[in-house]
Scaffold this motif. Sequence first.
Motif, mmCIF file in Angstrom:
data_model
loop_
_atom_site.group_PDB
_atom_site.id
_atom_site.type_symbol
_atom_site.label_atom_id
_atom_site.label_comp_id
_atom_site.label_asym_id
_atom_site.label_seq_id
_atom_site.Cartn_x
_atom_site.Cartn_y
_atom_site.Cartn_z
ATOM 1 N N GLY A 228 0.755 -1.245 0.000
ATOM 2 C CA GLY A 228 0.000 0.000 0.000
ATOM 3 C C GLY A 228 0.780 1.285 0.000
ATOM 4 N N LEU A 229 2.047 1.317 -0.471
ATOM 5 C CA LEU A 229 2.758 2.592 -0.515
ATOM 6 C C LEU A 229 1.997 3.590 -1.380
ATOM 7 N N ARG A 230 1.588 3.166 -2.560
ATOM 8 C CA ARG A 230 0.819 4.064 -3.420
ATOM 9 C C ARG A 230 -0.528 4.411 -2.783
ATOM 10 N N GLU A 231 -1.131 3.408 -2.168
ATOM 11 C CA GLU A 231 -2.422 3.652 -1.514
ATOM 12 C C GLU A 231 -2.271 4.669 -0.388
ATOM 13 N N VAL B 200 3.132 16.514 -8.961
ATOM 14 C CA VAL B 200 3.709 15.943 -7.739
ATOM 15 C C VAL B 200 3.931 14.450 -7.969
ATOM 16 N N SER B 201 5.089 13.937 -7.553
ATOM 17 C CA SER B 201 5.437 12.545 -7.831
ATOM 18 C C SER B 201 6.033 11.854 -6.616
ATOM 19 N N PRO C 159 21.005 2.907 -10.570
ATOM 20 C CA PRO C 159 21.444 4.216 -11.066
ATOM 21 C C PRO C 159 20.293 5.098 -11.536
ATOM 22 N N GLU C 160 19.065 4.678 -11.288
ATOM 23 C CA GLU C 160 17.896 5.423 -11.740
ATOM 24 C C GLU C 160 16.887 5.583 -10.607
ATOM 25 N N ILE C 161 15.917 6.480 -10.825
ATOM 26 C CA ILE C 161 14.764 6.522 -9.945
ATOM 27 C C ILE C 161 13.593 5.895 -10.690
ATOM 28 N N LEU C 162 12.698 5.285 -9.936
ATOM 29 C CA LEU C 162 11.534 4.614 -10.502
ATOM 30 C C LEU C 162 10.286 5.286 -9.936
ATOM 31 N N TYR C 163 9.431 5.793 -10.805
ATOM 32 C CA TYR C 163 8.225 6.487 -10.362
ATOM 33 C C TYR C 163 7.150 5.500 -9.925
ATOM 34 N N VAL C 164 6.715 5.643 -8.678
ATOM 35 C CA VAL C 164 5.706 4.777 -8.086
ATOM 36 C C VAL C 164 4.310 5.366 -8.270
ATOM 37 N N ASP C 165 4.210 6.693 -8.193
ATOM 38 C CA ASP C 165 2.928 7.358 -8.374
ATOM 39 C C ASP C 165 3.189 8.784 -8.850
#
Length: 288
Positions: free
Chosen positions: A106-109, A126-127, A134-140
């Motif tokens: 539930g991180l996104r929740e 907002v993200s 070596p990267e960032i990954l967008y969760v929401d």
Amino acid sequence: MPRAPSKGPKSPASTQEPAWSIPSLREPRYSQSLERGLAILSCFTPKRPVLGIADIADELGMSRSTTHRYVITLVALGYLEQGPSRKYRLGLRVTDLGMAALNSTGLREHAHGYLEELRQRSSYTVSLAVLDGPEILYVDRARSFRRGQGASNGDVTIGSRLPVYCTATGKLLLASLPEAYQRELIASLKLSKHGPNTITSKRALREELDEVLEASFAVDDEELAKDVYAIAVPVRNAAREVVAAVDIAAPSSMISLGELVDALGPHLISTADRISARLGYRRDDEQD
């Protein structure tokens, strides 16, 4: 402030079960090989993100030749990767599993309502993102509804990845890493220019990360793309570890970087604090 203002090896003769052994789970169909592979992955922690064959073998009470065989298999499958020092760290396939776990826990929740609230309050994008090597990954991501903010939105969507060194979120997460892992990760980076102010010197990047760590926020001053500013702050869990970051991005034609930090920074921090609280984090003044 940022630019903007072991356990020793077990004796082969020991009758004690190895650390990775779970006898209570064993049955005729139980796979000891799978158990060993998962035990190797479990050796990697935020405090020990980079390990050698001897480190893993000693931790699990396995022979080095057996450990090496399992590690090579995990590397081939993408669950481990070998760094410049010939030691190992978790690979991207583990990140994919971690993302599935984050979604299921539930991180996104927990975060989405707060991201939407800040998007409504600020009118900017907002993200929420996590570190992915070596990267960032967008969760929401809650995209701006303003006309003309396409430049700061770009083609970034949930699941997109961007370089860690030229994004506010990436620098925030990189600055929060244990020193050994941060050093290893920076050594593996190839710094190429993306925006007018992209940091292309590793020495300058390390100096910037020191400032980010001290200030507890990071900025993107046209480092990822021309005419785009961003500010990022940390999201922490119950163990007080930085597990993600929240950022707000805006076109330079609509707001200055100083205004973004001074006017919207406090709202961004409040958003991150509320997400962190949902994950069990408590500030020092909230501790019992």
